[in-house]
Enzyme design. Structure first.
Site, PDB file in Angstrom:
ATOM      1  N   HIS A 178       0.857  -1.192   0.000  1.00 36.76           N
ATOM      2  CA  HIS A 178       0.000   0.000   0.000  1.00 36.76           C
ATOM      3  C   HIS A 178       0.889   1.236   0.000  1.00 36.76           C
ATOM      4  O   HIS A 178       2.053   1.164   0.425  1.00 36.76           O
ATOM      5  CB  HIS A 178      -0.864  -0.040   1.271  1.00 36.76           C
ATOM      6  N   GLU A 179       0.376   2.358  -0.418  1.00 34.58           N
ATOM      7  CA  GLU A 179       1.251   3.532  -0.540  1.00 34.58           C
ATOM      8  C   GLU A 179       1.767   4.051   0.797  1.00 34.58           C
ATOM      9  O   GLU A 179       2.706   4.837   0.836  1.00 34.58           O
ATOM     10  CB  GLU A 179       0.569   4.653  -1.330  1.00 34.58           C
ATOM     11  N   THR A 180       1.188   3.629   1.890  1.00 32.39           N
ATOM     12  CA  THR A 180       1.694   4.052   3.195  1.00 32.39           C
ATOM     13  C   THR A 180       2.800   3.133   3.723  1.00 32.39           C
ATOM     14  O   THR A 180       3.313   3.354   4.812  1.00 32.39           O
ATOM     15  CB  THR A 180       0.563   4.054   4.239  1.00 32.39           C
ATOM     16  N   LYS A 181       3.138   2.088   2.982  1.00 31.05           N
ATOM     17  CA  LYS A 181       4.137   1.144   3.457  1.00 31.05           C
ATOM     18  C   LYS A 181       5.514   1.461   2.846  1.00 31.05           C
ATOM     19  O   LYS A 181       5.630   2.320   1.981  1.00 31.05           O
ATOM     20  CB  LYS A 181       3.684  -0.283   3.133  1.00 31.05           C
ATOM     21  N   ASN A 182       6.542   0.731   3.270  1.00 32.86           N
ATOM     22  CA  ASN A 182       7.917   1.079   2.861  1.00 32.86           C
ATOM     23  C   ASN A 182       8.134   0.983   1.353  1.00 32.86           C
ATOM     24  O   ASN A 182       8.838   1.797   0.768  1.00 32.86           O
ATOM     25  CB  ASN A 182       8.929   0.176   3.563  1.00 32.86           C
TER      26      ASN A 182
END
Ligand SMILES: *Cc1c(COP(=O)(O)O)cnc(C)c1O
Length: 376
Positions: A178-182
């Site tokens: 997801h775009e919030t992950k590394n």
């Protein structure tokens, strides 16, 4: 305004996406999907990596592959994202929540055994903030009680426990892109496992209930509907974006851990004065700088601090309303033992901006704001 998160972009994403377009092959399991899987198999020393449309879907696949019967029980922390619970609820399981260890916010491994009943089938450690759960103790319990272990390693990509990559230790591991992950592909994930005996069922599940993967490998001459399945494979454009990120595994990791280390070092005086607590990394863990959080005195201080930081132009967030207190958690689960830390600690925790393109000047600014705050 300093954002809380921005999707990483390292450079080659557009080139690779253009290659995928030029290939005129955009559906799943094309060259970039294969490259992503191969890269992760090698980097994380794991036999099977199936790219999925999300970590939620990887968890759903893992839950399905655990062969649960309605009423079977699954043990997990209540301090996690809803998908950890949802995936098992879909299989008719009952969720049994166990308290967290306040030092890491991971499941307290010493409280798991008392929650095991003759219906328990799975333990789901969630590696919060990319800091590993106590996997030796969890794997030992699983072996003694014949349980499966599904690692929610959504936040744990490229983090390690005693030299082993998170997501490769239990029966199944689930990554999020997801775009919030590394590492990201917008929305996406992966299912990891070591054991060859899961591959056929996993491929059928991922490919709409067909044995299409075998057909593509030339192992059979036509494909057909062979069992229950869904569509869990991402398209090539997303895989192309992800491949550019995975090639820079260490570049992204280094930047995030630099940010983590800056916050950690410069906020130490606030901890020494007893005003905040900083994250704790137990021995034998290598974290991946997924998150930097601080804990303040209580909910009231946190609410005021988030508002004050916003005035200073810094977006800080909290997250995870403990699942056992949510309407669906009450319906599908129960908390075993006493909720000593889950709710209390979740109300004190505040996350600071953390992303690949965050400049060190901005990190310094965020830190200086926190150092100058007088309302702790
Ligand atoms: C982000 C996250 C998920 C869900 O990942 P998606 O790829 O958005 O489905 C699940 N569990 C945890 C712990 C997460 O942080």
């Amino acid at each position: 305004m300093i954002d809380f998160n921005r999707a990483p972009f390292v450079g080659k994403e557009l080139d690779y996406m253009k290659q995928a377009i030029d290939n005129a092959k955009l559906c799943g399991d094309g060259p970039f999907t294969k490259k992503c899987s191969a890269l992760m198999q090698e980097a994380f020393k794991v036999n099977h990596v199936l790219l999925t449309t999300s970590c939620t879907h990887a968890l759903e696949m893992a839950a399905f592959l655990c062969d649960l019967q309605p009423g079977d029980e699954v043990i997990m922390p209540a301090y996690t994202f809803v998908s950890t619970g949802d995936a098992f609820v879909l299989q008719g399981a009952k969720i049994v929540f166990v308290d967290v260890n306040p030092k890491t916010m991971n499941i307290d491994e010493t409280k798991i055994e008392a929650a095991i009943t003759d219906r328990t089938k799975v333990i789901v450690p969630v590696h919060y903030a990319g800091v590993a759960c106590e996997m030796d103790a969890i794997m030992d319990l699983a072996a003694r009680y014949n349980l499966k272990v599904v690692e929610d390693a959504a936040q744990g990509v490229n983090a390690y426990y005693k030299g082993k990559a998170l997501g490769t230790i239990g029966d199944f591991g689930c990554f999020s892109f997801h775009e919030t992950k590394n590492y990201t592909m917008g929305e996406g994930g992966a299912l990891l496992f070591q054991d060859d005996r899961y591959i056929e069922k996993a491929e059928i599940l991922r490919e709409k209930g067909t044995n299409r993967s075998k057909f593509f490998r030339g192992q059979i001459d036509k494909y057909t509907w062979v069992g229950y399945g869904s569509s869990y494979l991402p398209g090539e454009l997303n895989a192309a974006y992800l491949f550019a990120q995975l090639e820079e595994l260490e570049t992204i990791n280094r930047k995030r851990t630099d940010i983590f280390n800056y916050y950690h070092e410069h906020l130490a005086p606030l901890e020494e004065k007893g005003l905040i607590e900083r994250p704790f990394i137990p021995e034998n863990r290598v974290h991946n700088g997924h998150m930097y959080y601080i804990k303040v005195r209580d909910l009231e201080v946190r609410t005021k601090l988030i508002a004050w930081m916003k005035e200073k132009g810094v977006h800080c967030v909290f997250h995870y309303i403990p699942l056992h207190t949510a309407p669906a958690g009450l319906k599908y689960g129960r908390f075993h033992g006493e909720d000593v830390y889950t709710t209390r600690e979740s109300e004190r925790l505040m996350r600071l901006p953390m992303y690949y393109s965050l400049s060190m000047e901005d990190v310094k600014y965020v830190t200086d704001c926190l150092l100058s705050y007088t309302g702790y």
